[in-house]
Motif scaffolding. Structure first.
Motif, short mmCIF file in Angstrom:
data_model
loop_
_atom_site.label_atom_id
_atom_site.label_comp_id
_atom_site.label_asym_id
_atom_site.label_seq_id
_atom_site.Cartn_x
_atom_site.Cartn_y
_atom_site.Cartn_z
N MET A 6 0.59 -1.17 -0.16
CA MET A 6 -0.39 -0.26 -0.23
C MET A 6 1.40 1.03 -0.35
O MET A 6 2.11 1.10 0.79
N ARG A 7 0.44 2.15 -0.43
CA ARG A 7 1.55 3.40 -0.97
C ARG A 7 1.00 4.48 0.46
O ARG A 7 0.36 3.89 1.53
N THR A 66 -6.69 5.44 -3.60
CA THR A 66 -8.03 3.65 -2.60
C THR A 66 -7.76 3.01 -3.87
O THR A 66 -8.53 2.05 -4.32
N GLU A 67 -7.25 3.90 -5.45
CA GLU A 67 -7.67 2.51 -6.51
C GLU A 67 -6.97 1.62 -6.48
O GLU A 67 -7.37 0.24 -6.85
N GLU A 68 -5.82 1.67 -5.89
CA GLU A 68 -4.79 -0.08 -5.78
C GLU A 68 -5.79 -0.61 -4.61
O GLU A 68 -5.64 -1.67 -5.36
N LEU A 69 -6.42 -0.60 -3.55
CA LEU A 69 -7.06 -1.40 -2.88
C LEU A 69 -8.03 -1.95 -3.76
O LEU A 69 -8.40 -2.95 -3.54
N SER A 87 -9.39 -1.54 -6.91
CA SER A 87 -8.63 -3.08 -7.69
C SER A 87 -8.29 -4.32 -7.02
O SER A 87 -8.43 -5.36 -8.42
N ARG A 88 -7.35 -4.54 -6.12
CA ARG A 88 -7.27 -5.39 -5.88
C ARG A 88 -8.60 -6.42 -5.26
O ARG A 88 -8.73 -7.61 -5.33
N LYS A 114 -8.30 8.40 -6.23
CA LYS A 114 -6.54 7.99 -6.69
C LYS A 114 -5.96 7.37 -5.68
O LYS A 114 -5.73 6.33 -5.93
#
Length: 460
Positions: free
Chosen positions: A1-2, A268-271, A273-274, A266
């Motif tokens: 996570m960022r 929360t985009e990574e989370l 997507s997962r 933006k």
């Protein structure tokens, strides 16, 4: 996570473990950096409970999503010490007790919810004990393996969704016992038996109705009669989004068009997507807010279940770190909806303004001495508690957890009327200061701007 996008939170991190129970209600929610900072964890919040039993949080009074603190360890205001003031009225709002989720994972649930331990009763009867009395039937959920519609999403459950759970019922009973100990035994306001100066209301939802039965039994454990639970016609209900209002959706669209909301998406985009890949949750209803993810994860953790896994790969699971980031995002969203965005006043007016108006009218009746009710208890939803706290000007609004409660107390001292507003046992900390003791007229003035002058014109 960022990691965090700014250094604004670093001053908080070292002290998170030393937070007081009250502090856990007020995280720094105005920056999206809060969402992605894994060092924050839950900011002292609690998100787990067993299948059975009431929860109390450790230490008691902390933000506990599964069961927000009941007014158990009550502290009299300084102005009421030594018998110098008397509590004359209580308006108590509470969210229902803990439950199963509204939102079933699109990719399928890898655990079966078990609800055989609780009976949702479903029957009607005459208003006289001398007439025919019905058999007390209750719903028993089952699945037919040959049902042609039983395809796609796997649920495999003895629960309806949503449904109050056995832990919710048991915690509701404790909730009522705590109210009895404070407002009946300590403060002498709630009568020993229900009378004409008590009044109860719920939404049309079975969740709030089932909670009412459990809580009221805790207040009056030996009462043998029936009690009316008032409800409005669902199409015009002033709670739980009962009435139609175009301004609600149009204002929400404006809120989600702001730069701050875009930044939150933006971050929360990574989370997102997962989770979409793992749980088959790529549709817009799951990807445009964290409402559905949080609801599903919270319901699992609050009823003794684990976090979900990919239905086809049991080793591909949501981790607690992922859930915590989702919860931080959910808290940020609730704070933004009702406190931090430029359209918040209009949004509160459209969603909850009529209900706020009912509370204001009740408080005005207490002020001028015409109130006929000493104790009212209204069983509602998070979507009602949130805007009410927004109207009060709460400094930071986390998602109102299960059984979250707002107590509007009216006190009389030396011929004057004062108010005290508690949120889950604590005086509400607001932009107007702590609502621990203030003239009743001042509380009315705080809430009144959120009552629409013309709801028909506002809603179009």
């Amino acid at each position: 996570m960022r990691g965090p996008t700014s250094g604004a939170l670093f001053g908080y991190i070292g002290s998170v473990m030393a937070l007081s129970p009250l502090d856990t209600f007020y995280p720094p929610l105005n920056e999206t950096s809060y969402i992605a900072n894994t060092s924050v964890g839950t900011y002292g919040g609690l998100y787990q409970a067993g299948t059975h039993g009431p929860t109390g949080g450790k230490p008691y009074g902390s933000y506990d999503y599964c069961s927000m603190p009941h007014p158990r360890e009550y502290q009299l205001p300084d102005q009421a010490a030594h018998g110098k003031a008397k509590l004359t009225k209580l308006i108590y709002l509470q969210r229902h007790q803990r439950r199963t989720p509204y939102n079933i994972l699109p990719g399928g649930e890898d655990q079966a919810y078990e609800c055989d331990g609780v009976r949702p009763y479903l029957y009607g009867g005459p208003n006289s004990d001398h007439g025919m009395q019905p058999v007390p039937v209750y719903a028993q959920t089952y699945e037919d393996p040959n049902d042609p519609f039983k395809t796609g999403v796997s649920v495999n459950s003895t629960c309806q969704y949503p449904q109050i759970t056995i832990g919710g019922v048991e915690d509701g009973y404790q909730h009522g016992k705590d109210l009895r100990n404070v407002y009946q035994k300590m403060l002498g306001l709630i009568p020993e038996r229900p009378n004409q100066r008590v009044w109860f209301r719920s939404s049309e939802s079975p969740l709030t109705q089932a909670s009412a039965g459990a809580v009221l039994r805790g207040i009056w454990p030996d009462y043998q009669g029936a009690l009316p639970l008032h409800q409005m016609v669902s199409s015009v209900d002033t709670v739980n989004a009962g009435y139609s209002c175009n301004a609600i959706s149009s204002t929400l669209n404006e809120i989600k068009s702001t730069a701050q909301w875009t930044e939150h998406m933006k971050v929360t985009e990574e989370l997102r997507s997962r989770l979409a890949l793992m749980l088959g949750a790529g549709t817009s209803s799951w990807q445009t807010t964290f409402d559905h993810f949080c609801d599903n994860f919270q319901a699992r953790l609050c009823n003794g279940y684990r976090l979900p896994c990919n239905i086809s790969n049991s080793s591909d699971c949501v981790t607690m770190e992922m859930a915590e980031e989702a919860f931080r995002a959910g808290d940020w969203e609730w704070n933004y909806y009702w406190r931090a965005n430029e359209y918040a006043t209009k949004y509160i007016q459209a969603v909850e303004g009529l209900f706020i108006g009912e509370i204001v009218s009740d408080l005005k009746a207490a002020l001028d001495g015409t109130s006929s009710i000493d104790y009212s208890h209204i069983f509602i939803h998070d979507g009602d508690i949130g805007p009410m706290l927004g109207a009060l000007g709460i400094n930071a609004l986390r998602w109102p957890g299960m059984a979250s409660n707002i107590a509007f107390e009216v006190w009389e001292k030396e011929g004057s009327k004062f108010a005290r507003v508690l949120y889950s046992g604590h005086p509400v900390q607001t932009i107007h200061g702590s609502l621990d003791w203030l003239p009743l007229s001042q509380l009315i003035n705080i809430l009144s701007p959120y009552v629409p002058e013309d709801i028909a014109a506002l809603c179009g």
